[in-house]
Design a protein around this motif. Structure first.
Motif, short mmCIF file in Angstrom:
data_model
loop_
_atom_site.label_atom_id
_atom_site.label_comp_id
_atom_site.label_asym_id
_atom_site.label_seq_id
_atom_site.Cartn_x
_atom_site.Cartn_y
_atom_site.Cartn_z
N SER A 51 8.12 14.30 1.57
CA SER A 51 7.97 12.84 0.33
C SER A 51 9.16 12.63 1.01
CB SER A 51 7.35 13.56 -0.86
OG SER A 51 6.31 13.97 -1.23
N TYR A 52 9.18 11.60 2.02
CA TYR A 52 9.99 10.26 2.18
C TYR A 52 10.49 8.99 1.86
CZ TYR A 52 9.84 13.60 6.20
OH TYR A 52 9.33 14.23 7.73
N ASN A 53 11.68 8.74 0.98
CA ASN A 53 12.38 7.60 0.67
C ASN A 53 11.76 7.32 -1.18
OD1 ASN A 53 13.22 4.74 3.14
ND2 ASN A 53 13.28 5.37 1.23
N VAL A 54 12.12 8.33 -1.77
CA VAL A 54 11.39 7.22 -2.80
C VAL A 54 12.71 6.43 -3.37
CG1 VAL A 54 12.77 10.26 -4.22
CG2 VAL A 54 10.56 9.04 -4.55
N HIS A 55 13.89 6.76 -3.09
CA HIS A 55 14.85 6.37 -3.35
C HIS A 55 14.78 4.55 -2.10
CE1 HIS A 55 16.54 9.36 -6.23
NE2 HIS A 55 16.33 7.76 -7.10
N GLY A 56 14.84 3.57 -2.67
CA GLY A 56 14.37 2.40 -1.48
C GLY A 56 15.72 2.36 -0.34
N ASN A 57 16.68 2.59 -1.02
CA ASN A 57 18.03 2.04 -0.57
C ASN A 57 18.56 3.22 0.42
OD1 ASN A 57 19.49 3.03 -2.53
ND2 ASN A 57 20.24 1.51 -2.96
N GLU A 58 17.73 4.56 -0.23
CA GLU A 58 17.78 6.09 0.65
C GLU A 58 17.03 5.92 1.95
OE1 GLU A 58 17.97 8.95 -2.08
OE2 GLU A 58 19.66 8.93 -2.98
N ALA A 59 17.10 4.93 2.58
CA ALA A 59 16.32 4.18 3.40
C ALA A 59 16.01 5.58 5.19
CB ALA A 59 16.42 2.21 4.14
N VAL A 60 17.03 5.81 5.35
CA VAL A 60 16.74 6.43 6.85
C VAL A 60 15.78 7.72 7.20
CG1 VAL A 60 18.10 8.61 5.50
CG2 VAL A 60 17.64 8.31 7.82
N SER A 61 14.98 8.04 5.45
CA SER A 61 13.91 8.89 5.27
C SER A 61 12.82 8.49 6.27
CB SER A 61 14.02 9.97 4.12
OG SER A 61 13.55 9.05 3.49
N PRO A 118 4.96 8.68 3.62
CA PRO A 118 6.58 8.08 4.52
C PRO A 118 7.03 6.69 3.33
CG PRO A 118 4.11 6.57 5.17
CD PRO A 118 3.77 7.67 4.35
N CYS A 119 6.30 7.53 2.68
CA CYS A 119 7.33 5.86 1.27
C CYS A 119 7.25 6.12 0.15
CB CYS A 119 7.19 4.63 2.59
SG CYS A 119 9.04 3.44 1.12
N PRO A 127 0.17 -1.09 0.04
CA PRO A 127 -0.12 0.36 -0.31
C PRO A 127 0.67 1.33 0.08
CG PRO A 127 -0.13 -1.44 2.26
CD PRO A 127 0.79 -1.74 1.09
N LEU A 128 0.30 2.02 -0.46
CA LEU A 128 0.74 3.37 -0.97
C LEU A 128 0.25 4.40 -0.24
CD1 LEU A 128 2.18 4.05 -4.21
CD2 LEU A 128 3.16 3.61 -2.47
N MET A 129 0.91 5.01 0.87
CA MET A 129 0.21 5.68 2.08
C MET A 129 0.25 7.18 2.34
SD MET A 129 -1.75 3.27 3.39
CE MET A 129 -2.85 3.67 4.71
N LEU A 130 -0.81 8.41 2.83
CA LEU A 130 -0.47 10.02 3.24
C LEU A 130 -1.18 9.96 3.96
CD1 LEU A 130 -1.39 11.96 -0.23
CD2 LEU A 130 0.68 11.07 0.66
N ALA A 131 -0.56 10.66 5.58
CA ALA A 131 -1.03 11.11 6.70
C ALA A 131 -0.94 12.44 6.57
CB ALA A 131 0.38 10.93 7.89
N THR A 132 -2.17 13.28 6.80
CA THR A 132 -2.28 14.28 7.10
C THR A 132 -2.67 14.46 8.01
OG1 THR A 132 -3.70 14.35 5.11
CG2 THR A 132 -3.97 16.14 6.04
N ILE A 133 -1.86 15.87 9.02
CA ILE A 133 -2.00 16.00 10.57
C ILE A 133 -2.67 18.25 10.37
CG2 ILE A 133 0.22 16.03 10.64
CD1 ILE A 133 0.00 15.37 13.70
N ALA A 143 12.93 8.91 9.66
CA ALA A 143 13.21 10.64 10.19
C ALA A 143 11.11 10.05 10.23
CB ALA A 143 13.87 10.92 9.51
N ALA A 144 10.50 10.17 9.00
CA ALA A 144 8.74 10.17 9.04
C ALA A 144 8.43 9.89 10.33
CB ALA A 144 8.39 9.83 7.54
N MET A 145 8.43 8.88 11.06
CA MET A 145 7.99 7.99 12.23
C MET A 145 7.91 9.96 13.26
SD MET A 145 7.94 4.22 12.47
CE MET A 145 9.99 4.19 11.87
N LYS A 146 9.47 9.43 13.18
CA LYS A 146 9.75 10.95 14.48
C LYS A 146 8.81 11.55 13.69
CE LYS A 146 13.39 12.42 17.24
NZ LYS A 146 15.17 12.27 17.04
#
Length: 839
Positions: A115-125, A157-158, A72-78, A128-131
């Motif tokens: 937008s986090y992690n458009v490149h899969g192996n740049e996995a840190v973001s 988040p991804c 799934p591709l997901m979006l959070a709105t806050i 960071a999205a959770m934080k």
């Protein structure tokens, strides 16, 4: 099934935890380990977002799409509770600003999209999205809660779950119990193809405008529903690089407005304030330019936002912990902290500058609609009898919310002819597409259609030319006066009903990838298809070489269902059929002639593996599975010796470095296979390697003129100018006009001209005897984009596309990539010719 059960179990656990405690869980509490001590699988990331949403009434978490692998591709709105209560009203009002239907209001919040992690192996973001989410949802953070009064924050988040899981699964399987920081360790050696790209190995950060991939299509549908004022794309770069943030490097496209540049600097300075406080290193205004229109920073910028790329040192090789060249150790925890800090800093500036941002945003689209940038106010794209390519272009424009119509209120106009570079008069037919630039998305329109973009700096990060008339091979004009289309839809004449009782054969034209898909569908159903080697006239209508001929004779195996099958497939694919009631033609060769060739169904093998460009291989894989629907066998180069070569008709070598081609015995076996009737399609560097063999294909080498004089001090160079000196041989991506011999099957369906995206200085010597020079560069064939002075001198008088006959087989030479990022629409037919038409 196991994966789904685990996900469900974790979701239940998360729900129980959240609802029973009614407290906001931190990432560490929910995951059971501190952020930064391991990479979090995608399903756990989503479960954490769901857990936060369950106890955060001013947040929503929704699915907007699904990846090719089913994730799934997901979006959070806050936002603040007050804003959340009128969330859809805010969204719709924002779109009214874009369309000029409303004015800004005092209580309008700024929309910030992260937008986090458009490149899969740049996995840190993604970590960071959770934080970032936790901080925004935590009601005890008074400052951040105040920011939400003035912002709506959207978090993806991804963007690339398939690529990220490819990386995370590998890393979590091989890393040592105590992370090993030594770069030569196994956990720092990600195997081919790596996790950067998506399922089909596409770089999703080059796909924003083209939207070829399902992830991009789903994301951009949501992006255009919201149209944020601020967008950040989070990345990683090489391990030893400090953090990068805006302002960007030159070249910045001149469509970028002064207020956007000013805001880039303002956000950059705020980021710097926090980095200075912590003593973290960073850089700005270098390396990462804003020119190519399909990035996660440029595309939003060309759509009125403040688009930015943030780059953290690390990437797939960094793992949890890695030793840098300066002796310091870079940890995942540090990388998370950096991305988290810029996330929060950006929201802070957006909240503080909300009123000005919204005013500038609204003015941006007003100016775009009433006073479009640039000299051209209308673009006219000629149909030229190719409604399929025009339909493909219309689909791209619709995805980007660019309005267009057909026909015009004047039969004649004067404009710049993209194909010959001259300003001339032309007639506007009712089938021609007309795009009036006086519309909200005119800035993006200008970028996509400008014949030659102005470069403020020739040191660039990506291709420098992409004009859609060249990419689609459609004759087009840029007009300085605004013209209005006569209608919104194309009027396509309804084909006469097919009288199957009298049909001797069905005839189908051949000029687009849609026709390639039709042929593929016929061959898969064992329908025998022929092609005309030359033009002919039948029933008073002219047909060009390459026309598909589907005769009743030879297809008796289909029985009474022959007509239903052929006409049904044509309707499904969108191809119009003509009916021939006799095999006796008015002009040209009859259908039974030896010059009407049978198209043999072929068994095709694509070679992949270490040393081969995953991007190039992915384009071909995607072409077969998603665009023409033809079966393909994918073989790792290391397993080539296991092939039963007698079962292979076509072998495709995408761009890459092939070990077996440098081994005499193995290269000799390949040549023997070709000599015995095989067809080798070699692209880019693969073709260059073939050219090093004794196969009669020769790379053209520059021969200095006898009158050339070398300056006495030419070897003396300035160290400070070393970057500029290097670009004299560079060609990051420029458009060249190619002269075609369209009597050869490799060029069937084309006029005598093709437009290629040239990315290197490779060109081949003219062939005689058993070689065919199908696509050649002559002098002065350059059209647009940056080309270094030395490279430009070399790119002339040579072959780019050709066919070398070896024994009873052939080598199809494709020096350039006709499937580049799958947006170079005209190349898809060229590749189809290489596959099916070269007999």
């Amino acid at each position: 099934m196991k994966h789904r059960l685990l996900t469900l179990a974790f979701a239940v656990l998360a729900s129980t935890f959240s609802l029973s405690a009614q407290t906001l869980p931190s990432p560490d509490q929910f995951l059971g380990y501190p952020l930064g001590t391991q990479f979090t699988p995608h399903y756990k990331v989503l479960d954490y977002f769901r857990a936060v949403a369950a106890v955060t009434p001013n947040m929503q978490f929704e699915q907007y799409g699904t990846t090719y692998e089913g994730r799934p591709l997901m979006l959070a709105t806050i936002t603040s509770p007050a804003n959340f209560a009128r969330l859809d009203q805010i969204r719709q009002h924002n779109l009214q600003l874009v369309n000029g239907e409303a004015k800004t209001a005092a209580n309008d919040p700024v929309i910030v999209w992260l937008s986090y992690n458009v490149h899969g192996n740049e996995a840190v973001s993604t970590e960071a999205a959770m934080k970032t989410l936790y901080t925004l949802a935590n009601k005890s953070n008074s400052s951040q809660q105040q920011w939400l009064e003035n912002t709506v924050v959207i978090i993806d988040p991804c963007l690339n779950p398939d690529g990220r899981e490819r990386y995370v699964n590998y890393y979590n399987q091989v890393h040592t119990l105590i992370p090993d920081p030594v770069l030569s360790g196994r956990e720092h050696k990600e195997p081919w193809p790596g996790g950067r790209a998506n399922h089909y190995y596409f770089d999703l950060n080059r796909d924003w405008a083209w939207q070829t991939q399902t992830e991009s299509q789903a994301r951009m549908a949501q992006y255009n529903r919201w149209m944020p004022q601020v967008h950040v794309d989070f990345h990683e770069q090489n391990i030893d690089a400090p953090y990068y943030f805006a302002p960007a490097a030159e070249p910045l496209h001149d469509i970028i407005k002064p207020w956007q540049r000013k805001m880039l600097t303002m956000i950059g300075k705020n980021n710097a304030k926090y980095f200075d406080k912590e003593g973290w290193l960073y850089f700005t205004k270098e390396t990462f330019d804003m020119f190519y229109p399909s990035y996660g920073d440029t595309y939003p910028t060309y759509n009125g936002a403040i688009g930015m790329t943030y780059e953290q040192g690390g990437g797939g090789r960094a793992g949890i912990m890695v030793l840098k060249q300066d002796g310091d150790t870079l940890t995942l925890t540090q990388r998370i902290a950096h991305h988290y800090t810029t996330s929060m800093s950006t929201i802070e500036v957006a909240a503080a500058q909300g009123a000005q941002l919204l005013k500038d945003f609204s003015d941006y689209f007003y100016e775009a609609s009433h006073n479009p940038d640039g000299p051209y106010k209308t673009y006219v794209i000629k149909s030229g009898g190719n409604t399929e390519k025009l339909a493909a272009l219309s689909l791209l424009l619709k995805k980007n919310h660019i309005r267009f119509g057909y026909g015009a209120n004047g039969a004649k106009a004067t404009g710049f002819n993209y194909f010959n570079g001259k300003t001339e008069s032309f007639a506007i037919e009712k089938e021609d597409m007309v795009i009036n630039a006086m519309q909200a998305r005119s800035n993006l329109l200008k970028v996509l259609f400008e014949p030659d973009s102005r470069l403020t700096d020739s040191v660039t990060y990506d291709i420098t030319a992409w004009a859609l008339p060249y990419a689609y091979g459609l004759q087009s004009y840029a007009v300085k006066e605004p013209l209005n289309a006569e209608r919104d839809t194309l009027l396509i004449p309804v084909a006469a009903p097919v009288n199957s009782e009298r049909s001797y054969a069905y005839l189908a034209k051949w000029n687009s990838v849609r026709d390639v898909r039709f042929l593929s569908a016929l061959l898969k159903r064992k329908i025998r298809v022929r092609l005309a080697e030359g033009p002919f006239t039948a029933g008073g209508k002219s047909y060009p070489a390459g026309t598909l001929i589907i005769t009743r004779a030879g297809n008796e195996g289909a029985g009474e269902g022959f007509d239903v099958m052929v006409t049904g497939l044509a309707k499904t694919v969108g191809v119009t059929l003509d009916v021939a009631n006799t095999g006796f033609v008015d002009k040209g060769v009859d259908f039974g002639s030896e010059k009407v060739h049978y198209i043999k169904p072929m068994k095709v093998v694509l070679v992949t593996g270490t040393g081969i460009s995953s991007l190039a291989a992915g384009e071909i894989w995607y072409y077969f599975e998603q665009q023409i629907g033809y079966p393909l066998t994918i073989v790792d180069e290391a397993n080539l010796e296991q092939l039963n070569w007698k079962d292979v008709d076509v072998l495709i070598l995408p761009d890459g470095n092939y070990k077996f081609l440098s081994e005499k015995d193995k290269a000799g076996k390949l040549k023997d296979w070709v000599s015995n009737g095989g067809k080798l399609i070699a692209l880019q560097d693969a073709l260059f390697q073939v050219g090093q063999q004794d196969w009669g294909i020769k790379v053209k080498k520059e021969v200095p003129g006898v009158d050339e004089k070398k300056e006495e001090y030419a070897v003396l160079k300035s160290y400070a100018n070393r970057e500029r000196d290097g670009i004299r041989q560079a060609i990051p991506g420029a458009i060249y006009r190619v002269q075609l011999d369209n009597t050869h099957p490799l060029a069937f369906g084309f006029s005598d001209t093709y437009y290629t995206l040239k990315q290197d200085d490779r060109i081949y010597e003219f062939m005689d005897g058993d070689g065919w020079n199908v696509g050649i560069l002559k002098k002065d064939n350059y059209l647009s984009g940056f080309v270094g002075t030395e490279t430009r001198k070399r790119l002339k008088d040579g072959v780019l596309f050709g066919v070398k006959e070896i024994g009873s087989g052939k080598v199809v030479m494709l020096a350039d990539d006709p499937l580049f990022r799958s947006f170079w629409e005209n190349g898809k037919l060229l590749f189809g010719n290489a596959l099916f038409m070269v007999f």
